[in-house]
Design an enzyme around this catalytic site. Structure first.
Site, PDB file in Angstrom:
ATOM      1  N   ASP A  30       5.506  -5.608   6.015  1.00 55.33           N
ATOM      2  CA  ASP A  30       5.742  -6.992   6.430  1.00 55.33           C
ATOM      3  C   ASP A  30       5.794  -7.951   5.243  1.00 55.33           C
ATOM      4  O   ASP A  30       6.724  -8.750   5.124  1.00 55.33           O
ATOM      5  CB  ASP A  30       4.639  -7.404   7.410  1.00 55.33           C
ATOM      6  N   GLY A  31       4.817  -7.876   4.351  1.00 51.59           N
ATOM      7  CA  GLY A  31       4.782  -8.780   3.209  1.00 51.59           C
ATOM      8  C   GLY A  31       5.938  -8.559   2.258  1.00 51.59           C
ATOM      9  O   GLY A  31       6.547  -9.517   1.750  1.00 51.59           O
ATOM     10  N   GLY A  68       0.809  -1.199   0.000  1.00 51.97           N
ATOM     11  CA  GLY A  68       0.000   0.000   0.000  1.00 51.97           C
ATOM     12  C   GLY A  68       0.851   1.262   0.000  1.00 51.97           C
ATOM     13  O   GLY A  68       2.025   1.249   0.367  1.00 51.97           O
ATOM     14  N   ASP A  85       0.967   1.770   9.229  1.00 55.50           N
ATOM     15  CA  ASP A  85       0.406   1.300  10.504  1.00 55.50           C
ATOM     16  C   ASP A  85       1.431   1.248  11.628  1.00 55.50           C
ATOM     17  O   ASP A  85       1.068   1.017  12.782  1.00 55.50           O
ATOM     18  CB  ASP A  85      -0.207  -0.094  10.338  1.00 55.50           C
ATOM     19  N   ILE A  97      -6.739   9.279   1.507  1.00 58.45           N
ATOM     20  CA  ILE A  97      -6.155  10.605   1.348  1.00 58.45           C
ATOM     21  C   ILE A  97      -4.886  10.713   2.194  1.00 58.45           C
ATOM     22  O   ILE A  97      -3.856  11.220   1.746  1.00 58.45           O
ATOM     23  CB  ILE A  97      -7.166  11.691   1.781  1.00 58.45           C
ATOM     24  N   ILE A  98      -4.953  10.191   3.412  1.00 61.18           N
ATOM     25  CA  ILE A  98      -3.811  10.280   4.334  1.00 61.18           C
ATOM     26  C   ILE A  98      -2.606   9.531   3.788  1.00 61.18           C
ATOM     27  O   ILE A  98      -1.476  10.025   3.820  1.00 61.18           O
ATOM     28  CB  ILE A  98      -4.210   9.727   5.720  1.00 61.18           C
ATOM     29  N   GLY A 137      -5.195   0.979  10.165  1.00 55.44           N
ATOM     30  CA  GLY A 137      -4.688   0.212  11.300  1.00 55.44           C
ATOM     31  C   GLY A 137      -5.290  -1.168  11.262  1.00 55.44           C
ATOM     32  O   GLY A 137      -6.233  -1.472  11.980  1.00 55.44           O
TER      33      GLY A 137
END
Length: 440
Positions: A180-181, A88, A210, A363-364, A254
């Protein structure tokens, strides 16, 4: 592996080339010194661990200090480096790309740097994405923008195919920017490289909005995320106070850890409830969330609720486990669920409420990095390059105990970092919001 050796970093071989960096080898000359391979930093700073080592004679568990080495593994003039961004979006990715390119080019004189488009898909020739030639001119201004200059994707590709692509293109080092992935993926690439006895360094730069990568102080992008979220909470508070029994619900990212929701709420202390994945709260009953919300409205006539996307998943009945391309469990929409449950609760009691639901998550995550994150991204990039040039592999450049270190990827991917509900941080959240302690 013993506890003492758990943080050892693998090396491709002997470092027989002199670093092109003109640094010092003498202490006290007011010049930055090369970092020695013997430079270590203690991992566990507690008095209990100190006393344990003192009493038993055991060496403390240490981390390898990050930084430039006097002797390096690669002939920098012949190096081909590659950069890939996966997963992401997150503030700061472009800053890291820029930092890696600038460090390779200007510090070490690396002439060929390639960008891998669209994540690990770019290492699969069947996808047809090709490569992007990177140089300082091309990445000069990308730090001013959010997103990723190279594009991203979720999910892995065949490890053998990816290593084939690296070898066919004579890649000497791969910088993988992701969470992580992504880190598990680049570690698998490193394992395959080792099986082939190839000499390619693979490096992870920890990116997750996160902040859920274990062991490290903080992943880049996280601070910008809650910084950008904070004024949204302020405006949501204005919405709530603008109506009788006004309720604003803000859902923030999160998936498994609630650091953004908790940190944003601390930074903008107008929030009355913070619900995070670490909590196993109930809706109904005397100690349930809805009763606490009702008490809040009776007292103040408005409420602001911040909920992390992974919170309250235990409330969904007959929930089927579905995973995304990265292997993460897809969560039900807790924000919409809460809005409906809150509406039904007060309707049954003939209590008028006005509910506003806000989801600014995408947006964040696309925002450009703030000043603090920009500094952090550049330093992480530089340390990643120094480690790769020294022939280190399967490590992440990161900060632990406020010091820059190298940590094996295998160690940071063992589990996700979560909020300690008995810790000082979460206690600060409870004090700021005033929500009942039982909801924590």
């Amino acid at each position: 592996m013993s506890e003492t050796n758990r943080f050892n970093i693998e090396n491709l071989g002997e470092s027989n080339f002199d670093s092109p960096l003109k640094l010092s080898t003498t202490k006290g000359d007011n010049l930055f010194d090369f970092v020695s391979e013997s430079d270590r930093l203690v991992f566990d700073l507690s008095l209990a661990h100190y006393n344990h080592c003192l009493n038993t004679g055991e060496a403390p568990i240490c981390l390898q200090q990050a930084g430039p080495r006097q002797h390096i593994y690669f002939n920098s003039k012949e190096v081909t480096a590659a950069i890939v961004t996966c997963g992401g979006l997150c503030p700061g990715i472009n800053n890291v790309i820029r930092g890696v390119v600038m460090a390779l080019h200007y510090f070490y004189g690396v002439k060929r740097i390639i960008g891998i488009p669209y994540g690990y898909e770019g290492l699969n020739p069947e996808k047809g994405h090709g490569f992007v030639e990177l140089n300082p001119e091309k990445v000069r201004d990308i730090h001013q923008f959010g997103g990723t200059f190279l594009g991203s994707s979720r999910g892995g590709q065949d490890v053998g195919v990816m290593v084939d692509t690296l070898q066919k293109n004579n890649v000497d080092m791969l910088f993988a920017i992701g969470g992580d992935g992504t880190l598990k993926g680049v570690n698998a690439i490193g394992e395959e490289i080792s099986r082939r006895n190839a000499k390619i360094s693979v490096v992870g730069i920890p990116k997750t909005i996160d902040n859920d990568i274990d062991l490290i102080d903080e992943s880049f992008g996280f601070e910008t995320a809650f910084d950008v979220a904070s004024p949204i909470l302020r405006d949501a508070h204005n919405e709530a106070t603008g109506a009788y029994n006004g309720i604003s619900i803000i859902k923030l990212m999160g998936r498994d850890s609630g650091f953004i929701a908790a940190s944003a709420s601390l930074a903008m202390p107008v929030v009355n409830f913070v619900l995070v994945p670490e909590m196993n709260f109930s809706l109904e009953g005397e100690n349930g969330f809805l009763k606490a919300l009702e008490d809040r409205l009776e007292f103040k006539k408005h409420a602001v609720i911040v909920v992390a996307e992974g919170a309250g998943q235990q409330l969904f009945k007959n929930r089927k486990e579905v995973k995304d391309a990265s292997g993460n469990i897809k969560h039900e929409d807790i924000g919409v669920f809460l809005k409906e449950k809150i509406g039904d609760y007060f309707k049954e009691r003939n209590t008028p409420v006005t509910i506003k639901y806000i989801d600014p998550s995408y947006i964040i995550r696309c925002a450009p990095a703030n000043s603090s994150d920009s500094v952090y991204c550049s330093i992480l990039a530089y340390h990643a390059v120094h480690g790769a040039m020294a022939g280190k592999t399967k490590f992440v450049a990161s900060k632990v105990n406020n010091k820059y270190v190298y940590v094996p990827i295998s160690e940071v991917t063992k589990k996700r970092k979560k909020i300690d509900l008995e810790g000082e941080f979460w206690f600060s959240v409870l004090q700021s919001t005033g929500q009942p302690f039982f909801l924590g």
